[in-house]
Design an enzyme around this catalytic site. Structure first.
Site, PDB file in Angstrom:
ATOM      1  N   HIS A  90       0.816  -1.235   0.000  1.00 36.88           N
ATOM      2  CA  HIS A  90       0.000   0.000   0.000  1.00 36.88           C
ATOM      3  C   HIS A  90       0.844   1.277   0.000  1.00 36.88           C
ATOM      4  CE1 HIS A  90      -3.763  -2.083   0.407  1.00 36.88           C
ATOM      5  NE2 HIS A  90      -3.469  -2.589   1.604  1.00 36.88           N
ATOM      6  N   ASP A 141      -3.206 -10.425  -2.447  1.00 34.89           N
ATOM      7  CA  ASP A 141      -3.784  -9.888  -1.205  1.00 34.89           C
ATOM      8  C   ASP A 141      -5.217  -9.427  -1.509  1.00 34.89           C
ATOM      9  OD1 ASP A 141      -2.635  -8.569   1.616  1.00 34.89           O
ATOM     10  OD2 ASP A 141      -4.298  -7.423   0.746  1.00 34.89           O
ATOM     11  N   HIS A 167      -6.689  -6.845  -0.626  1.00 34.14           N
ATOM     12  CA  HIS A 167      -6.753  -5.396  -0.869  1.00 34.14           C
ATOM     13  C   HIS A 167      -5.946  -5.039  -2.110  1.00 34.14           C
ATOM     14  CE1 HIS A 167      -7.246  -5.952   3.559  1.00 34.14           C
ATOM     15  NE2 HIS A 167      -8.234  -5.092   3.359  1.00 34.14           N
ATOM     16  N   ASP A 188      -5.319 -12.518   3.209  1.00 33.99           N
ATOM     17  CA  ASP A 188      -6.537 -11.989   3.829  1.00 33.99           C
ATOM     18  C   ASP A 188      -7.779 -12.141   2.957  1.00 33.99           C
ATOM     19  OD1 ASP A 188      -5.302 -10.177   2.134  1.00 33.99           O
ATOM     20  OD2 ASP A 188      -5.228  -8.538   3.590  1.00 33.99           O
TER      21      ASP A 188
HETATM   22 ZN   LIG Z   1      -4.576  -6.917   2.631  1.00 30.45          ZN
END
Ligand SMILES: [Zn+2]
Length: 318
Positions: A125, A162, A164, A245
């Site tokens: 991120h 992931d 996200h 996740d």
């Molecule tokens: Zn994540």
């Protein structure tokens, strides 16, 4: 050939505030899982500390300076509502970068077939000028640039599964025609980016948006199509942002992946690497916040890396 497992004690010294999901126990869970007899053949390497110059492959010096200046003498400092630093966090982040870089160096030298790196803080991120989403620096993007600029590869792929969107990796590699970036992620979800219309300056970014509640039936065909495109790109190295996740048990998101999905996807990634680049895969931990699911998913992922590495003959050249 063997699989490298790269980790180091500083991953435990980036101290999470009480109740924070991105916590030291994640690393302990992975160490415990990969301490089982089934993983005895892993080639264990400590993650070295990267020089600041490695950070500058992807970030301006002012970002490194800002993270350094935010480090508290005790306790925590928050860089945004999610992203913390503790006294040893800069050291941990530099070891995380050094760990993935070591994986790249070992795999490109033919010393191991592939590698898994378990360090924190995560990285996908972090944008060029902004720490966010538990991440300080773009670890996997830095490793991609190292492979391109230091090792003189012509093309690398970065695959991010992931849950996200890897907005930071996308930001850092947006204008990098030598790197193809593919991210699958739940949408809508934090950080809110990752639409299929975001394709990079050279059409080399592919975003796979998956609906909340979806599992194998949505993710497998999406990745199959992406991997076909990746074969045409013909990477000389495959880097993986391995967040776990998307697992059905994860508290931070709503996809329903299982260990079998991680096993399937790892095989599919190894198929790509076998077809294009002698099986060279370097995978690094991103998210995964249910400790039991994280341990089981990492074990599934690493077991496939080991199985596929065993199939490769040492010293095989491109
Ligand atoms: Zn994540």
């Amino acid at each position: 050939m063997t699989t490298a497992f790269i980790t180091q004690a500083s991953a435990m010294e980036h101290l999470a505030p009480p109740g924070h999901a991105e916590r030291e126990a994640r690393i302990e869970a992975i160490w415990s899982a990969l301490g089982a007899p089934a993983f005895a053949a892993l080639a264990r390497h400590p993650a070295p500390r990267a020089d600041a110059a490695e950070v500058l492959r992807c970030h301006p010096a002012r970002h490194l300076d800002a993270v350094g200046a935010a480090i508290p003498e005790a306790g925590w400092a928050m860089l945004d509502p999610d992203t913390f630093v503790s006294p040893r966090s800069l050291d941990a982040a530099l070891h995380a970068i050094g760990g993935v870089n070591l994986g790249v160096d070992l795999v490109l030298a033919g010393q191991v077939a592939n590698a898994f790196v378990a360090m924190r803080p995560p990285g996908h991120h972090a944008e060029a000028d902004r720490a966010m989403g538990f991440c300080l620096f773009g670890t996997v993007a830095i490793a991609a640039r190292r492979a391109l600029d230091h090792h003189r590869l012509a093309r690398v792929a970065v695959l991010d599964f992931d849950v996200h969107h890897g907005n930071g990796t996308q930001d850092l590699l947006w204008d990098e025609p030598r790197a193809m970036f593919v991210s699958s992620h739940q949408m809508p979800l934090y950080p809110g980016s990752g639409f299929p219309t975001e394709t990079g300056a050279h059409g080399q970014i592919l975003n796979l948006a998956l609906p909340p509640g979806s599992g194998s039936a949505a993710m497998r065909p999406a990745w199959q199509a992406a991997l076909a495109q990746l074969r045409r790109f013909a990477p000389e190295l495959v880097l993986v942002s391995a967040g776990f996740d998307a697992h059905s048990a994860d508290p931070l998101a709503g996809l329903t992946w299982t260990e079998a999905d991680y096993r399937w996807l790892t095989h599919a990634i190894c198929d790509l690497a076998d077809a294009c680049c002698g099986g060279r895969v370097v995978s690094t931990l991103e998210g995964g916040y249910d400790l039991t699911a994280l341990a089981a998913s990492v074990a599934a992922h690493v077991a496939v890396l080991m199985e596929r590495g065993d199939d490769r003959i040492g010293g095989d050249e491109l």
